[in-house]
Design an enzyme around this catalytic site. Structure first.
Site, short mmCIF file in Angstrom:
data_model
loop_
_atom_site.label_atom_id
_atom_site.label_comp_id
_atom_site.label_asym_id
_atom_site.label_seq_id
_atom_site.Cartn_x
_atom_site.Cartn_y
_atom_site.Cartn_z
N THR A 43 0.83 -1.21 0.00
CA THR A 43 0.00 0.00 0.00
C THR A 43 0.87 1.26 0.00
OG1 THR A 43 -0.07 -0.10 2.41
CG2 THR A 43 -1.93 -1.11 1.24
N ASP B 284 1.36 -8.10 9.55
CA ASP B 284 2.48 -7.33 10.10
C ASP B 284 3.72 -8.20 9.95
OD1 ASP B 284 4.43 -6.20 11.79
OD2 ASP B 284 2.85 -5.08 12.83
N ASP C 185 19.09 -0.63 -7.85
CA ASP C 185 19.56 0.75 -7.96
C ASP C 185 18.86 1.24 -9.21
OD1 ASP C 185 20.88 3.08 -8.71
OD2 ASP C 185 22.68 2.48 -7.64
N HIS C 186 17.78 1.99 -9.04
CA HIS C 186 16.92 2.24 -10.20
C HIS C 186 17.63 3.04 -11.29
CE1 HIS C 186 16.04 5.91 -7.93
NE2 HIS C 186 15.78 6.45 -9.09
N LYS D 137 17.72 2.90 -15.96
CA LYS D 137 17.45 4.02 -16.86
C LYS D 137 18.06 3.77 -18.23
CE LYS D 137 17.02 7.49 -13.26
NZ LYS D 137 15.59 7.77 -13.37
N HIS E 193 23.90 5.49 -6.62
CA HIS E 193 23.70 5.95 -8.00
C HIS E 193 24.95 6.57 -8.62
CE1 HIS E 193 19.71 5.22 -6.70
NE2 HIS E 193 19.52 6.39 -6.13
N LYS F 291 16.30 20.10 -12.42
CA LYS F 291 16.36 18.65 -12.24
C LYS F 291 17.09 18.07 -13.44
CE LYS F 291 13.33 14.59 -12.07
NZ LYS F 291 14.07 13.83 -11.07
P1 NAD Z 1 5.89 3.86 2.35
O1 NAD Z 1 6.06 4.33 3.74
O2 NAD Z 1 5.05 4.67 1.42
O3 NAD Z 1 5.25 2.38 2.37
C1 NAD Z 1 5.60 1.43 3.31
C2 NAD Z 1 4.74 0.19 3.14
O4 NAD Z 1 5.16 -0.75 4.12
C3 NAD Z 1 3.25 0.38 3.34
O5 NAD Z 1 2.56 -0.46 2.44
C4 NAD Z 1 3.02 -0.11 4.79
O6 NAD Z 1 1.73 -0.64 5.02
C5 NAD Z 1 4.02 -1.22 4.85
N1 NAD Z 1 4.43 -1.54 6.22
C6 NAD Z 1 5.06 -0.73 7.11
N2 NAD Z 1 5.28 -1.39 8.27
C7 NAD Z 1 4.81 -2.65 8.09
C8 NAD Z 1 4.76 -3.82 8.90
N3 NAD Z 1 5.28 -3.84 10.14
N4 NAD Z 1 4.21 -4.94 8.37
C9 NAD Z 1 3.71 -4.95 7.12
N5 NAD Z 1 3.73 -3.88 6.30
C10 NAD Z 1 4.26 -2.74 6.79
O7 NAD Z 1 7.37 3.62 1.76
P2 NAD Z 1 7.86 3.74 0.24
O8 NAD Z 1 8.14 5.16 -0.08
O9 NAD Z 1 6.94 2.99 -0.64
O10 NAD Z 1 9.30 3.03 0.31
C11 NAD Z 1 9.47 1.62 0.45
C12 NAD Z 1 10.93 1.28 0.26
O11 NAD Z 1 11.35 1.67 -1.03
C13 NAD Z 1 11.89 1.94 1.23
O12 NAD Z 1 12.96 1.07 1.45
C14 NAD Z 1 12.38 3.15 0.45
O13 NAD Z 1 13.63 3.58 0.89
C15 NAD Z 1 12.46 2.55 -0.93
N6 NAD Z 1 12.39 3.51 -2.02
C16 NAD Z 1 11.26 4.24 -2.23
C17 NAD Z 1 11.19 5.11 -3.30
C18 NAD Z 1 9.95 5.91 -3.60
O14 NAD Z 1 9.92 6.53 -4.65
N7 NAD Z 1 8.95 5.90 -2.73
C19 NAD Z 1 12.30 5.25 -4.16
C20 NAD Z 1 13.44 4.48 -3.92
C21 NAD Z 1 13.47 3.61 -2.85
#
Ligand code: NAD
Length: 489
Positions: free
Chosen positions: A6, A77, A169-170, A174, A232, A337
């Site tokens: 989510t 969880d 590493d997105h 690219k 990166h 950017k």
């Molecule tokens: P977010 O906070 O939006 O989402 C976290 C998700 O983890 C949610 O679905 C939440 O319900 C779930 N969650 C949290 N605690 C939980 C638990 N104890 N049990 C089960 N589910 C649990 O985070 P995000 O921005 O989507 O980032 C997720 C990962 O991706 C992180 O490691 C972040 O560093 C990495 N990341 C994110 C982005 C981005 O664009 N958002 C980019 C690069 C890397």
């Protein structure tokens, strides 16, 4: 299985990318996705979320209902041991319903503190006990320093072997980052010049206009060095500097990248001031709007010592690169950017076309990574008119519009690679470990020495003055990042 189903990453990147793969036929009908997150949701509610997420980023979504019907939800969880057995039952049932042949991918799109726990549970509760392949996709950050990365790796490796771990590493997904290799190794005119005899310096910039947004809590502990340079920036440097691999296999490419990282000159102690500059943004004007300084942002210490900008000079001590500085810079709240690489060639031995008004420009090869994608070669040609004088000309190639298709998103490519078992564009543990050991020597000093001059650049600028001086003392300057006009190509 997507853990964190989510969350922001799943909604903004993963679902739209999966949909594109589905629509292009790269994802067969034999697939099922289990979304795992804490919130209670029914399958139907989850499927509605999937549709919403796809529709928000894709205009044409004719097969959206069919796509969404492959998604299932498990409220769980990840710290709760009891719930993994239920998850496994669901996975087994879907395995037989969709004829998945025991193949499983676990995507951890969650906060990194859970990575180790999830990996251990996946093994202990039998989820990795499958007849097909099992793969773990793991998001950045991979640890906070070498020690924590090593601990995390040890935990993961109890459940997955190195070749089953896909560290994202997105940037490596690219299009133009992948193009670095092709530009270098498929062109007779570049590779012979790709060394210290012909290249004077290389500049890699990755600038953001955005500030820290809501990520203050994470960013305070990370900073630009850990958030951008360790992964990166060093990955792009490795691709630029590596030797031609003997084959285009995952192992050969990775081992050449590892050799670059091994040749990276360690910068430590007092030397850091000579090679690296750190910055933190003050308030300023970005795209016509007044914005806050970093220290005024949410969840940020008003006396924060965290850097939002890094510029550095890297030296690769091997035969090919001895004496060629590779300058990197990255920061938040900058003027534009842009992610761009500039390869500056050495001056010709003698300038026949000198006139008092104009000096001859060096040849530059510019690789535009984002937001534009393309290549520009800066040459000198005759200025039109009576006299023989030289003037700069640019040969532009814009990736966009060539084949009428939008270039695939990084996540689309990476998800597809992972399904096919191609780990080339993911980081190997050796790369992670070498990058951390380089970065740790700098962050240890920066953490313990308060930067007296923070904040030292205004939002909406290209960073602190010291970053310009870093190049000026070597007789160079940063090339501007906004000189590519795709529409005119
Ligand atoms: P977010 O906070 O939006 O989402 C976290 C998700 O983890 C949610 O679905 C939440 O319900 C779930 N969650 C949290 N605690 C939980 C638990 N104890 N049990 C089960 N589910 C649990 O985070 P995000 O921005 O989507 O980032 C997720 C990962 O991706 C992180 O490691 C972040 O560093 C990495 N990341 C994110 C982005 C981005 O664009 N958002 C980019 C690069 C890397």
């Amino acid at each position: 299985m997507i853990f964190g189903a989510t969350g922001d990453l799943a909604n903004r990147k993963l679902y739209p990318s999966l949909y594109k793969l589905f629509e292009k036929g790269n994802l067969s009908d034999k697939f099922a996705v289990i979304g795992v997150a804490r919130r209670p949701l029914t399958n139907e509610e989850f499927q509605e979320n999937i549709k919403k997420s796809v529709k928000s980023s894709i205009q044409k979504e004719d097969r959206i209902d069919e796509f969404a019907s492959h998604f299932y939800y498990h409220s769980h969880d990840v710290t709760d041991s009891n719930s993994y057995a239920v998850l496994n039952n669901l996975a087994n049932q879907l395995d037989s319903n969709y004829d998945l042949q025991g193949n499983r991918i676990f995507y951890l799109a969650m906060a990194p503190e859970f990575f180790g726990t999830i990996a251990l549970h996946l093994k202990e509760d039998g989820l990795t006990n499958v007849s097909g392949f099992k793969r773990l996709v793991i998001e950045k950050p991979f640890g906070h320093d070498l020690q924590s990365a090593q601990e995390l790796n040890d935990q993961i490796r109890t459940a997955f072997s190195e070749d089953e771990v896909y560290r994202i590493d997105h940037y490596l997904g690219k299009e133009m980052v992948q193009n670095i290799e092709v530009i270098r190794f498929a062109n007779a005119i570049f590779e012979p010049l790709w060394n210290n005899r012909y290249i004077s310096n290389i500049q890699v910039t990755s600038s953001e206009v955005l500030g820290v947004e809501e990520r203050g809590r994470y960013y305070e502990k990370s900073g630009a060095l850990r958030d951008m340079v360790q992964n990166h920036m060093l990955q792009m440097v490795a691709l630029l500097a590596m030797e031609p691999p003997i084959k285009l296999t995952t192992e050969e490419i990775r081992s050449e990248k590892v050799r670059v990282l091994r040749a990276l000159r360690p910068i430590e102690g007092e030397e850091i001031k000579e090679y690296f500059v750190r910055g933190q943004y003050d308030k300023g004007t970005v795209e016509g709007t007044q914005v806050l300084g970093y220290r005024e942002e949410q969840m940020v210490n008003p006396e924060s010592n965290t850097e939002t900008y890094v510029a550095g000079k890297l030296m690769i001590d091997n035969f090919r690169w001895a004496g060629v500085p590779i300058y990197i810079r990255t920061g938040k709240r900058m003027d534009a950017k842009s992610t761009k690489i500039v390869i500056q060639f050495k001056d010709i031995p003698m300038n026949l076309y000198y006139s008092p008004e104009e000096t001859l420009n060096p040849n530059l090869l510019v690789i535009h990574i984002q937001p534009e994608e393309g290549i520009t070669l800066h040459l000198n040609a005759k200025k039109a008119g009576q006299n023989i004088a030289a003037t700069p000309v640019k040969l532009n190639y814009a990736n966009r519009g060539i084949d009428g298709l939008n270039t695939p998103e990084a996540y689309e490519k990476l998800l597809f690679d992972c399904m096919r078992g191609d780990a080339t564009n993911f980081t190997h543990w050796d790369e992670v470990a070498l990058s951390w050991s380089f970065v740790d020597k700098i962050s240890d000093v920066w953490e313990n020495q308060k930067a007296e001059n923070y904040p030292n650049y205004n939002a909406g600028t290209m960073g602190p003055r010291e970053a310009d001086e870093l190049l000026e003392k070597d007789g160079f300057h940063w090339w501007p990042i906004s000189n590519f006009d795709v529409d005119k190509c």
